[in-house]
Design an enzyme around this catalytic site. Structure first.
Site, short mmCIF file in Angstrom:
data_model
loop_
_atom_site.label_atom_id
_atom_site.label_comp_id
_atom_site.label_asym_id
_atom_site.label_seq_id
_atom_site.Cartn_x
_atom_site.Cartn_y
_atom_site.Cartn_z
N ALA A 216 -1.48 40.95 -1.95
CA ALA A 216 -2.19 39.81 -1.36
C ALA A 216 -1.24 38.68 -1.00
O ALA A 216 -0.03 38.73 -1.26
CB ALA A 216 -3.28 39.33 -2.32
N HIS A 217 -1.81 37.62 -0.42
CA HIS A 217 -1.00 36.52 0.08
C HIS A 217 -0.24 35.80 -1.04
O HIS A 217 -0.73 35.61 -2.14
CB HIS A 217 -1.85 35.51 0.87
CG HIS A 217 -3.02 34.94 0.13
ND1 HIS A 217 -3.99 34.20 0.76
CD2 HIS A 217 -3.38 34.98 -1.16
CE1 HIS A 217 -4.89 33.81 -0.11
NE2 HIS A 217 -4.53 34.27 -1.29
N ASN A 218 1.01 35.45 -0.70
CA ASN A 218 1.90 34.68 -1.56
C ASN A 218 2.32 35.39 -2.84
O ASN A 218 2.86 34.77 -3.76
CB ASN A 218 1.29 33.31 -1.91
CG ASN A 218 1.10 32.46 -0.67
OD1 ASN A 218 -0.02 32.24 -0.23
ND2 ASN A 218 2.19 32.00 -0.08
#
Length: 340
Positions: A239-241
């Site tokens: 997922a993001h980051n």
């Protein structure tokens, strides 16, 4: 085309001790059970030692202790599996890419493609992208605006890079992988979800491998980061980051929630899940199907869930688990009585 390499050449390539004929020709690799007289095999797992007796391989990669009991030709090495890994590339039949751009490829006028790169049929390369020397972009790949692919990268057919994805050198990406898709970011306003623009990118280090249908989402603000030497199997969701440290490896179907940080030299077995906003230190091994709900600060092996049992036994165990809260309360009451 089948490669033919003399046993003595293989010994020199590996720095192995040769026991047998240096002139014997080897044309391929096979298991101990299936290898023929022109093939090389290896013994890495002790449970397969029983197959050495009837092995018909032209030669076998063996540790010194196993070589003492083997009557056939052998290449004696400290780590047969590692030696097999190195030699496997010499017999890999994967077609070699030829530099050039297929006439059906669509390349933006301001994209920079090195003449030593190979761009396959119907590939699309958007504005501002940069493709280095030795890169292979397979048929039907999409390379978004301002993407960067370092030297000697290899993208199988149908890889998708959204805009602002930066990839290091010698990175391998298998078919169906999507890098830079929008992260799952929404804010709730009175029961209605409002989308958050994902304005970060994705940065991939050197010598990374990304499996079939794996997805790495772009960051919400800063980039999602994958370190050098990371190995990702098929159907992984990052997922993001998320940040993944150097030389960490993940098996199929791992799922990592947003903003989680994973250290260096970790191993995540199949189906592992991690909640968001936690940190995993270096040198952690998570066994299959482990659900990680909090940070891990000490190296070591961690597990969760229950191992397989016959169905009847599992049903009994599940029933007892449902009774644990009641048992705990009754135990507290008994302890109070004993204390009095």
């Amino acid at each position: 085309m089948t490669a033919t390499i003399k046993l003595g050449q293989l010994a020199e390539f590996l720095g192995a001790t040769l026991r047998g004929s240096a002139e014997k020709e080897i044309t391929g690799l096979a298991t101990l059970q299936e290898a023929g007289p022109a093939q090389l095999s290896f013994l890495a797992n002790p449970q397969y030692r029983k197959f050495l007796v009837d092995c018909h391989a032209g030669a076998v990669l063996l540790k010194a202790a196993d070589a003492e009991e083997y009557v056939g030709d052998a290449l004696v090495v400290p780590d047969p599996y590692l030696a097999y890994a190195r030699i496997s590339h010499l017999f890999d039949p994967k077609p070699k890419a030829v530099a050039g751009v297929h006439p059906t490829a669509v390349i933006a006028a301001d994209a920079v493609v090195d003449p030593a790169a190979c761009i396959g049929a119907f590939a699309v390369i958007e504005s501002g992208a940069r493709i280095a020397a030795g890169v292979t972009v397979g048929p039907h790949c999409f390379i978004g605006a301002r993407c960067v692919i370092g030297e000697d990268g290899w993208l199988a057919p149908r890889v998708t890079l959204y805009h602002d994805v930066r990839i290091g050198q010698r990175v391998v990406i298998q078919s169906g992988a999507v890098l830079g898709g929008e992260g799952f970011g929404f804010a709730n306003e009175k029961g209605v979800w409002q989308k958050i623009a994902q304005i970060g990118g994705v940065t991939i280090g050197d010598d990374v491998e990304i499996g079939v249908n794996t997805a790495i989402d772009r960051g919400a603000l800063a980039d999602t980061l994958i370190g050098n030497g990371v190995k990702l199997d098929n159907q992984i969701q990052i997922a993001h980051n998320v940040q993944v440290g150097d030389h960490t490896a993940m098996a199929a179907c791992v799922g990592i929630s947003g903003s989680t940080k994973i250290g260096k030299h970790c191993m995540l077995a199949g189906g592992v899940g991690l909640v968001g906003h936690i940190e995993i230190c270096d040198n952690v091994f998570l066994t299959g199907m482990t659900m990680v709900t909090h940070s891990i600060t000490e190296p070591g092996a961690y597990s969760s869930g229950t191992a397989m049992q016959p169905a009847a036994e599992w049903r009994k165990s599940a029933a007892r688990i449902r009774q644990l809260d009641d048992i705990a309360r009754r135990l507290k009451q008994l302890e109070k009585r004993v204390g009095k």
